[in-house]
Design a protein around this motif. Sequence first.
Motif, PDB file in Angstrom:
ATOM      1  N   GLU A 109      36.267  22.710  26.535  1.00 16.25           N
ATOM      2  CA  GLU A 109      37.280  23.190  27.479  1.00 16.25           C
ATOM      3  C   GLU A 109      37.692  22.071  28.438  1.00 16.25           C
ATOM      4  O   GLU A 109      38.891  21.842  28.664  1.00 16.25           O
ATOM      5  CB  GLU A 109      36.730  24.374  28.266  1.00 16.25           C
ATOM      6  N   GLU A 110      36.706  21.357  28.991  1.00 18.34           N
ATOM      7  CA  GLU A 110      37.012  20.259  29.913  1.00 18.34           C
ATOM      8  C   GLU A 110      37.753  19.136  29.202  1.00 18.34           C
ATOM      9  O   GLU A 110      38.692  18.546  29.755  1.00 18.34           O
ATOM     10  CB  GLU A 110      35.722  19.722  30.529  1.00 18.34           C
ATOM     11  N   GLU A 113      41.341  20.063  28.825  1.00 16.14           N
ATOM     12  CA  GLU A 113      42.098  19.932  30.071  1.00 16.14           C
ATOM     13  C   GLU A 113      42.487  18.478  30.327  1.00 16.14           C
ATOM     14  O   GLU A 113      43.517  18.194  30.943  1.00 16.14           O
ATOM     15  CB  GLU A 113      41.267  20.470  31.236  1.00 16.14           C
ATOM     16  N   GLN A 114      41.669  17.551  29.829  1.00 16.16           N
ATOM     17  CA  GLN A 114      41.940  16.125  30.038  1.00 16.16           C
ATOM     18  C   GLN A 114      42.998  15.589  29.082  1.00 16.16           C
ATOM     19  O   GLN A 114      43.866  14.805  29.482  1.00 16.16           O
ATOM     20  CB  GLN A 114      40.646  15.321  29.861  1.00 16.16           C
ATOM     21  N   GLY A 116      44.937  17.589  26.655  1.00 15.58           N
ATOM     22  CA  GLY A 116      46.003  18.470  26.172  1.00 15.58           C
ATOM     23  C   GLY A 116      45.876  18.644  24.673  1.00 15.58           C
ATOM     24  O   GLY A 116      44.924  19.251  24.186  1.00 15.58           O
ATOM     25  N   GLU A 150      34.594  26.721  26.091  1.00 13.61           N
ATOM     26  CA  GLU A 150      33.616  26.686  27.178  1.00 13.61           C
ATOM     27  C   GLU A 150      32.182  26.675  26.656  1.00 13.61           C
ATOM     28  O   GLU A 150      31.274  26.153  27.311  1.00 13.61           O
ATOM     29  CB  GLU A 150      33.842  27.909  28.073  1.00 13.61           C
ATOM     30  N   GLU A 216      44.397  25.854  19.286  1.00 14.42           N
ATOM     31  CA  GLU A 216      44.531  25.407  20.670  1.00 14.42           C
ATOM     32  C   GLU A 216      44.408  23.889  20.776  1.00 14.42           C
ATOM     33  O   GLU A 216      45.135  23.243  21.546  1.00 14.42           O
ATOM     34  CB  GLU A 216      43.469  26.087  21.532  1.00 14.42           C
ATOM     35  N   ASP A 220      47.783  22.898  22.160  1.00  9.27           N
ATOM     36  CA  ASP A 220      47.555  23.132  23.590  1.00  9.27           C
ATOM     37  C   ASP A 220      48.088  24.502  24.012  1.00  9.27           C
ATOM     38  O   ASP A 220      48.449  24.713  25.168  1.00  9.27           O
ATOM     39  CB  ASP A 220      48.197  22.031  24.444  1.00  9.27           C
TER      40      ASP A 220
END
Length: 472
Positions: A109-110, A113-114, A116, A150, A216, A220
């Motif tokens: 997940e992190e 976010e970094q 895309g 996550e 995803e 994204d």
Amino acid sequence: MSKASDIPAVDEAFQAGKVIDGFVLGEEVHRGGMAVLISATKEGIDLPILLKIPRVGRNQPVESLIGFETELNIMSVLDSPDVPKFLGGGTIATHPYIAMERVAGTSLEELGEQVGRFPISEVIRIGATLAQAVQSLHAQDVIHLDLKPENILLDASGKLTLIDFGLAHHAHFPDLLAEEMRKGVGSAPYVSPEQIMGVREDSRSDIFSIGVILYEMLTDELPFGNPQSMGGLRRRLWAQPTAPRALRPDTPPWLQEVVLRCLEARAVDRYQSASRLRQCLLEPESVKLTERAERLKSLGFLNSVKRWWRAAGYVPSSCPAPSVEQDATPLIIAAIDTRQSDARLRERMLSAASLLMQVDPESRLICLSTIPGTPAIDGQQEAQSASGIVRGHLVQLMKWAEPLKLPPERFSCHVLEAMDPAARIVEFAQDNAASLILIGASRQVPNKVVPWRTSMTKIVEEAPCSVHIVRS
């Protein structure tokens, strides 16, 4: 028998500097909705250690206790390099915790976010590694049922680790969520259609979740959004996600084929194993292309209506049938009244349960208690909260059953809220295909359902199985 007020409060027991079963507690690392993570050390263990403790007390969900018991059972028997090493655990009756290796890494997940959209090569590499990790679970009769970015950790070398087994299903352990008919569907964007319908024993649910994760990483975006209602969740039973190539033209047709096949509404139309999915990701030439590979446009209105109409009669795909031996395994329900303390009755019920469990060494026991309800507003102390009250009753059930010395795969406990205890016990027995209900008739408490009819009478008349009555 223990009362809720006699049990050490979880928050008070797990404070920095205290020692629990040899584990020296350090600082809090993370506080989530269902559990708290605390660093720890222990003499003789060189690995970095994390203790996972369920959240109990004011404004904490009762489900955290069910998730804790589920994860403790599963983690204690899992043997996989893709899961944190299990180092010990404590029960909810004393100090509830799961001690495990603290794995270095960053969640997917992190990373998402970094960056895309991930590079195509990374989508393939991580997807294949994830499929291999999931296959190692399935080979041990475990279905994760809550795969999401996550819960996936990646270290600097690319090693992948799966975490959080609170919603998982193990074929050889009681399914606590299913027994209480709590669907526990998981995280809305990643949950499979059959999970929405209450099916928890289909390993292909994890294939669907992997498909959402791959989609995803590629685009994204989430294929079915992040619905907050049951109607929104059910949309994936008929809706067709936007093709990845329409959002990202450099997506290879074969990769789109793989992703969209994972996302099929019917489990029988997906890849049937994680190992086959991994093979397809690593060997694109082995992928059989269909219209999915060339799809670019969304469904027209008429086709959408047709799919919606067909989904109205959606029936989950059949799972591999359990063995005949499992089907024939007797399930005994011991209904214990934890609101009163007739010690003689409990002793006699324990003797009866012991004899019944000896008849068939494969039989299973569910200890059940009903309570009229929990406070709408929690008090300040753990014992005054809904989860604390339920914990107190669960501890009584566990202590009652201790002399039976049953392994966890043959034993589970449940506390159910019900204004009509007899009706709830009958319903529970029916939902779980019970073979026999063991119930006590106390001379101390008449326990009337209505003035002219006792709970005992109602259970005997309406139970879907035999009823064994023990008198004090």
